[in-house]
Design a protein around this motif. Structure first.
Motif: not given
Ligand code: ZN
Length: 282
Positions: A142, A187, A192, A194-195, A212-213, A218-221, A240
């Motif tokens: 992030w 961000p 959040n 991630d969600d 998006t959760s 996920s974005v970091p992955t 994504t």
């Protein structure tokens, strides 16, 4: 912070007003968004310094894509379990990454030019890389992302499903097949990252609605796994993946027609609106 472009120049946006980064910094910071993102940390420090800025009213219709000229555009083929199911694909063990060629990138209100009667919609969260890098661990991802924007991975399904192997990159790279915008939101501005609620209306009908959760990766992955192979560069985009509700998987199937307005929304970022036109008219 929200960062957008007008005429290809980076602007900072706050509600209905904006300022041009190159003008406001008296040329110390670049106007080109990709070059500006190469100076992401320096820019953030400068933007936070609290100095007076030459704000002026922003005409929203003038906004172009947040990054009109990315060097690399990554996209995910199957990244939501519900979309994998409707497309009758197995949930992948590794992210299925392809490219959208950068010439398809267009702005938040741009017309989508239909080359055929088999063109489909895919609303997607799009990551814009800030400092980028090679071998970025998920825990640092992030901090390397400049922001998030709304995107459409417009897809021509007849070309995509040519035999014997899918033609993902080229079928999703016709001109105007990559609407993005209306700006990138950093961000820290969203509740959040991630969600986030994500949805798409076509011709006034809600076609896609998810969060998006529900992404498989996920974005970091994704940042970790893509950058483990290919260095991510400042200004690169990562589409994504899309949730369920695309036209080619509906019964009966539905494809985009001239006059359809595609409205794509993501919570905390905003919405883009793209009108479909026939290639003869476009
Ligand atoms: Zn897609």
């Amino acid at each position: 912070m929200r960062l957008g472009t007008v005429d290809g120049r980076a602007i900072v946006i706050d509600e209905g007003r904006s300022y041009d980064v190159g003008v406001a910094s008296e040329g110390k910071l670049p106007a080109d968004p990709v070059v500006l993102l190469e100076h992401w940390d320096e820019f953030q420090d400068w933007a936070a310094s609290g100095a007076d800025r030459p704000w002026s009213d922003l005409t929203l219709t003038r906004l172009g894509p947040p990054v009109p000229n990315p060097r690399q555009v990554f996209a995910l083929a199957v990244n939501y379990a519900d979309h994998a199911a409707e497309a009758q694909r197995e949930v992948p063990e590794h992210p299925y990454v392809f490219t959208k060629f950068p010439s398809c990138i267009t702005g938040p209100w741009a017309d989508v030019v239909l080359p055929s009667n088999r063109v489909d919609w895919e609303v997607e969260l799009v990551v814009v890389m800030g400092t980028g890098g090679h071998h970025i661990p998920a825990s640092e991802a992030w901090s390397r992302v400049a922001g998030l924007t709304v995107g459409q991975d417009i897809s021509e399904r007849r070309v995509q499903f040519r035999k014997p192997i899918p033609h993902l990159s080229i079928s999703k790279s016709f001109p105007t097949f990559g609407p993005t915008g209306p700006w990138l939101t950093t961000p820290d501005e969203v509740l959040n990252p991630d969600d986030l609620a994500i949805s798409c209306d076509v011709g006034g009908d809600e076609m896609q609605s998810s969060r998006t959760s529900h992404m498989l990766f996920s974005v970091p992955t994704l940042v970790e796994l893509i950058s483990a192979i290919t260095p991510l560069l400042s200004g690169d985009l990562i589409f994504t993946g899309t949730p369920s509700g695309t036209g080619s998987t509906r019964d009966p199937r539905r494809y985009l027609q001239a006059g359809d307005v595609v409205v794509s929304r993501i919570e905390g970022i905003g919405e883009i609106r793209n009108t479909c036109v026939d290639s003869a008219a476009g």
